[in-house]
Write a protein that holds these residues in place. Structure first.
Motif, mmCIF file in Angstrom:
data_model
loop_
_atom_site.group_PDB
_atom_site.id
_atom_site.type_symbol
_atom_site.label_atom_id
_atom_site.label_comp_id
_atom_site.label_asym_id
_atom_site.label_seq_id
_atom_site.Cartn_x
_atom_site.Cartn_y
_atom_site.Cartn_z
ATOM 1 N N GLN A 289 0.844 -1.196 0.000
ATOM 2 C CA GLN A 289 0.000 0.000 0.000
ATOM 3 C C GLN A 289 0.889 1.260 0.000
ATOM 4 O OE1 GLN A 289 -3.428 0.333 -0.165
ATOM 5 N NE2 GLN A 289 -2.946 2.510 -0.379
ATOM 6 N N PRO A 290 0.888 2.037 -1.109
ATOM 7 C CA PRO A 290 1.628 3.312 -1.090
ATOM 8 C C PRO A 290 1.023 4.270 -0.066
ATOM 9 C CG PRO A 290 1.083 2.650 -3.337
ATOM 10 C CD PRO A 290 0.291 1.762 -2.426
ATOM 11 N N SER A 291 1.867 5.097 0.500
ATOM 12 C CA SER A 291 1.409 6.054 1.509
ATOM 13 C C SER A 291 1.345 7.456 0.908
ATOM 14 C CB SER A 291 2.355 6.057 2.711
ATOM 15 O OG SER A 291 1.982 7.057 3.634
ATOM 16 N N HIS A 292 0.314 8.177 1.286
ATOM 17 C CA HIS A 292 0.178 9.582 0.883
ATOM 18 C C HIS A 292 0.068 10.471 2.113
ATOM 19 C CE1 HIS A 292 -0.249 8.316 -3.268
ATOM 20 N NE2 HIS A 292 -1.165 7.445 -2.895
ATOM 21 N N ALA A 293 0.612 9.985 3.219
ATOM 22 C CA ALA A 293 0.578 10.747 4.462
ATOM 23 C C ALA A 293 1.534 11.935 4.382
ATOM 24 C CB ALA A 293 0.954 9.847 5.637
ATOM 25 N N ASP B 14 5.751 20.520 6.277
ATOM 26 C CA ASP B 14 5.257 19.167 6.047
ATOM 27 C C ASP B 14 5.667 18.730 4.650
ATOM 28 O OD1 ASP B 14 4.027 18.848 8.506
ATOM 29 O OD2 ASP B 14 2.175 19.807 7.836
ATOM 30 N N TRP B 15 6.056 17.469 4.547
ATOM 31 C CA TRP B 15 6.486 16.927 3.260
ATOM 32 C C TRP B 15 5.572 15.765 2.897
ATOM 33 C CZ3 TRP B 15 10.402 19.737 1.140
ATOM 34 C CH2 TRP B 15 11.132 20.549 2.013
ATOM 35 N N ALA B 16 4.962 15.844 1.758
ATOM 36 C CA ALA B 16 4.049 14.786 1.329
ATOM 37 C C ALA B 16 4.820 13.704 0.584
ATOM 38 C CB ALA B 16 2.953 15.360 0.436
ATOM 39 N N TYR B 17 4.369 12.475 0.751
ATOM 40 C CA TYR B 17 4.967 11.359 0.020
ATOM 41 C C TYR B 17 4.346 11.315 -1.372
ATOM 42 C CZ TYR B 17 6.858 9.855 4.508
ATOM 43 O OH TYR B 17 7.540 9.795 5.696
ATOM 44 N N VAL B 18 4.884 12.144 -2.254
ATOM 45 C CA VAL B 18 4.333 12.244 -3.611
ATOM 46 C C VAL B 18 5.014 11.280 -4.586
ATOM 47 C CG1 VAL B 18 3.682 14.652 -3.265
ATOM 48 C CG2 VAL B 18 5.926 14.108 -4.221
ATOM 49 N N HIS C 290 9.955 12.300 -1.927
ATOM 50 C CA HIS C 290 9.756 11.419 -0.785
ATOM 51 C C HIS C 290 8.847 10.267 -1.202
ATOM 52 C CE1 HIS C 290 11.520 14.252 2.146
ATOM 53 N NE2 HIS C 290 11.030 15.174 1.351
ATOM 54 N N HIS C 291 9.266 9.046 -0.883
ATOM 55 C CA HIS C 291 8.516 7.847 -1.225
ATOM 56 C C HIS C 291 8.221 7.055 0.045
ATOM 57 C CE1 HIS C 291 10.436 8.872 -5.048
ATOM 58 N NE2 HIS C 291 9.595 8.074 -5.667
ATOM 59 N N ALA C 292 7.047 6.461 0.102
ATOM 60 C CA ALA C 292 6.708 5.592 1.232
ATOM 61 C C ALA C 292 5.726 4.526 0.757
ATOM 62 C CB ALA C 292 6.112 6.395 2.383
ATOM 63 N N ILE C 293 5.983 3.283 1.118
ATOM 64 C CA ILE C 293 5.110 2.161 0.778
ATOM 65 C C ILE C 293 5.339 1.076 1.821
ATOM 66 C CG2 ILE C 293 6.761 0.982 -0.731
ATOM 67 C CD1 ILE C 293 4.383 0.332 -2.601
ATOM 68 N N SER C 294 4.291 0.300 2.130
ATOM 69 C CA SER C 294 4.419 -0.716 3.168
ATOM 70 C C SER C 294 3.551 -1.915 2.839
ATOM 71 C CB SER C 294 4.029 -0.151 4.537
ATOM 72 O OG SER C 294 2.676 0.272 4.537
#
Length: 589
Positions: A74-78, A88-92, A120-124
């Protein structure tokens, strides 16, 4: 790209003074192709590539990014939380599962790919059930392929703590984690992180423990395999491409130490006022000798010196430049009488000197300087004072830090300047044998094929071949190219974040500093300079002011472009410490 002449000149000066400020990190993978036949085929026939077949290995978590991968990840958009700034930095950054486009070794073998540079990247992915390694060996292994190399960014993973917050909120840098492991590179910094969060048994608070002297990451476009093994006996081992790079004890090799000191300095103990901690003192019985002349000068005129025979006493040391010409736009009424600049008298270079001769100075043999008493050992010296030790009220002893908190998910939460970082063949389990078997089924097959293809596609060495990255440039190789590429890189980063540009390309920042000092000197010279030369200096100052105004306009344009980029959803480049934070900046739970 065009450069202002003053800026370019300042950059050349700065670069020459600073030299090479960035370490050239050249990582050799150190491994040879496993097959002589494959090596020889690089110059003849293409290597036949196998087709991907999913492994049958079982593990608490095992990922090869097959077609159903999006049911697990699931990619994150937090919003990325940062306790050090108000921003604030968005995970775009976006993610994709695809085959590598650089040095593909196995047909149909896909991996998870970072798609956006400077973002910034985020996925879990949550585990089917929590992983608890208490009393068991923990093995974490995964592949990293830096298809565009890596100049500044991370490629590490996090094993997240299993708690209510994990299942209720989107993954971010504030999500509590248990272990962070993997490569990180920016400039001269190059290491394989191993950080774990340890729970204080007395307070219940968590503290990060960082591996001292971590091994270096493999910065290459070839697939690299990173393996972490934590044993129930509190030992660990880190392997890169199957080679043991670091091993030791969780109780000894981490900072801060897992267990605090048993005794600490008494904070209420104060040094006595009469404590003597001066080991040496001036000799109180010493006296200045009667013949000691403190007023004798350091140098005196050499009375034995004689004027050289070829000394030209009637010749001035400086003369008007015979080649100088009055500028065509010089107005005597407006600019004053034109005076040619002076140059050293060439006649003086051929003789011992010019002008009035004066005997030189020499060191005074009678000079002794100000007298002071010699130092002797202090008979009253008591030694260096230290506060007394008391029992540490916060002391505890955890003999089993390898019994980590239960883990409920895996996540990649990174910031990177390069895209197309590929992750694959993630194994999280308890079997070293299964991890090695997976290595033989995947990495050991693709690695020799990649090396052969890499060798076959490498351009032939050429003396004219230049560096592939601005970070590889050296000033002395080609000053013009060095300045041009460094300034271009500085501007590109500054459009997103000027602070990061200064830290990432300090050579250009130094050049701008030299320009500022030069401009200030010119202006001060124009204000306080001599009367006859002031019109010429004033013209130089006017030109410098115009250059400063142009530079200001360029800075404003870069700022406007940064605002536009932010409005369009492009992520800014944050500083290495704040933007590529590898730890939770929120409160640990």
């Amino acid at each position: 790209m065009r450069f202002n002449g003053v800026l370019t000149s300042a950059l050349f000066t700065s670069a020459a003074l600073l030299g090479s400020v960035r370490a050239d990190v050249d990582i050799d993978d150190g491994a040879e192709a496993s097959s002589t036949t494959l090596s020889e085929s690089s110059t003849s026939l293409p290597v036949e590539k196998p087709t991907f077949t999913p492994s049958k290995i079982k593990a608490p978590f095992f990922e090869q990014f097959t077609d159903d991968w999006d049911s697990r990840w699931q990619p994150s958009h937090a919003k990325k939380q940062d306790s050090k700034t108000d921003e604030d930095w968005a995970y775009v950054g976006t993610w994709s599962v695809e085959e590598p486009h650089v040095l593909k070794a196995i047909d149909g073998d896909k991996g998870l790919v970072v798609k956006n540079p400077a973002a910034h990247h985020a996925i879990s992915a949550k585990f089917d059930k929590k992983i608890d390694n208490k009393g068991k060996t923990l093995v974490v292994q995964y592949e990293v392929k830096l298809q565009n190399s890596l100049e500044c960014g991370g490629a590490y993973l996090k094993l997240l703590r299993d708690n209510k917050k994990l299942h209720a909120e989107e993954f971010s840098n504030a999500s509590p984690y248990v272990i962070m492991f993997g490569p990180d590179k920016c400039g001269a910094t190059n290491k394989v992180h191993f950080i774990f969060q340890h729970k204080n048994p007395k307070t219940g608070e968590y503290e990060e423990k960082h591996l001292k002297s971590p091994p270096m990451a493999r910065i290459t476009k070839l697939t690299a395999l990173y393996t972490l093994i934590v044993n129930p006996d509190q030992t660990y081992e880190i392997r890169v491409d199957g080679e043991k790079m670091k091993n030791g004890s969780l109780l000894e090799d981490f900072t801060p130490s897992v267990n605090p000191e048993k005794e600490i300095d008494d904070p209420n103990d104060k040094k006595p006022e009469d404590w003597v901690d001066e080991a040496r003192i001036p000799d109180p019985d010493a006296t200045k000798p009667d013949d000691w002349d403190e007023d004798a000068p350091y140098e005196i005129v050499d009375t034995e010196a004689t004027k050289p025979d070829d000394w030209l006493e009637d010749e001035p040391t400086m003369i008007p430049d015979p080649e100088a010409e009055k500028p065509e736009d010089w107005d005597d009424e407006e600019d004053g009488d034109w005076i040619p600049p002076t140059v050293p008298n060439p006649k003086c270079e051929e003789a011992s000197g010019c002008g009035k001769w004066e005997p030189p100075m020499k060191k005074n043999p009678e000079y002794k300087g100000k007298w002071s008493a010699p130092y002797i050992d202090n008979p009253a010296y008591q030694g260096v004072w230290k506060p007394k030790k008391i029992a540490n009220p916060d002391y505890f002893e955890d003999k089993t830090p390898a019994n980590f908190e239960p883990m409920g998910a895996i996540g990649f939460e990174i910031w990177t300047m390069q895209n197309d970082i590929l992750f694959d063949n993630i194994y999280i389990g308890h079997s070293i044998e299964d991890a090695e078997k997976l290595k033989s089924e995947t990495y050991d097959i693709k690695s020799p094929i990649e090396k052969v293809e890499d060798e076959a596609t490498k351009p032939k060495p050429s003396d004219d071949e230049g560096p592939k990255s601005p970070l590889d440039l050296k000033f002395m190789d080609d000053p013009v190219v060095y300045v041009r590429e460094k300034v271009q890189l500085f501007i590109e980063i500054a459009k997103n974040d000027p602070v990061e540009a200064i830290r990432f390309v300090p050579e250009v920042a130094g050049g701008i500093g030299v320009l500022a000092v030069t401009l200030l000197a010119v202006i001060l010279g124009a204000v306080f300079g001599g009367s006859k030369a002031s019109p010429e200096i004033q013209k130089a100052a006017d030109k410098a002011k115009k250059a400063a105004a142009d530079a200001k306009d360029q800075a404003m344009n870069a700022k406007d472009q940064a605002v536009d980029a932010a409005a369009s959803g492009a992520d800014k480049v944050q500083s290495e410490v704040n933007k590529r934070t590898t730890r939770s900046s929120g409160p640990a739970e």
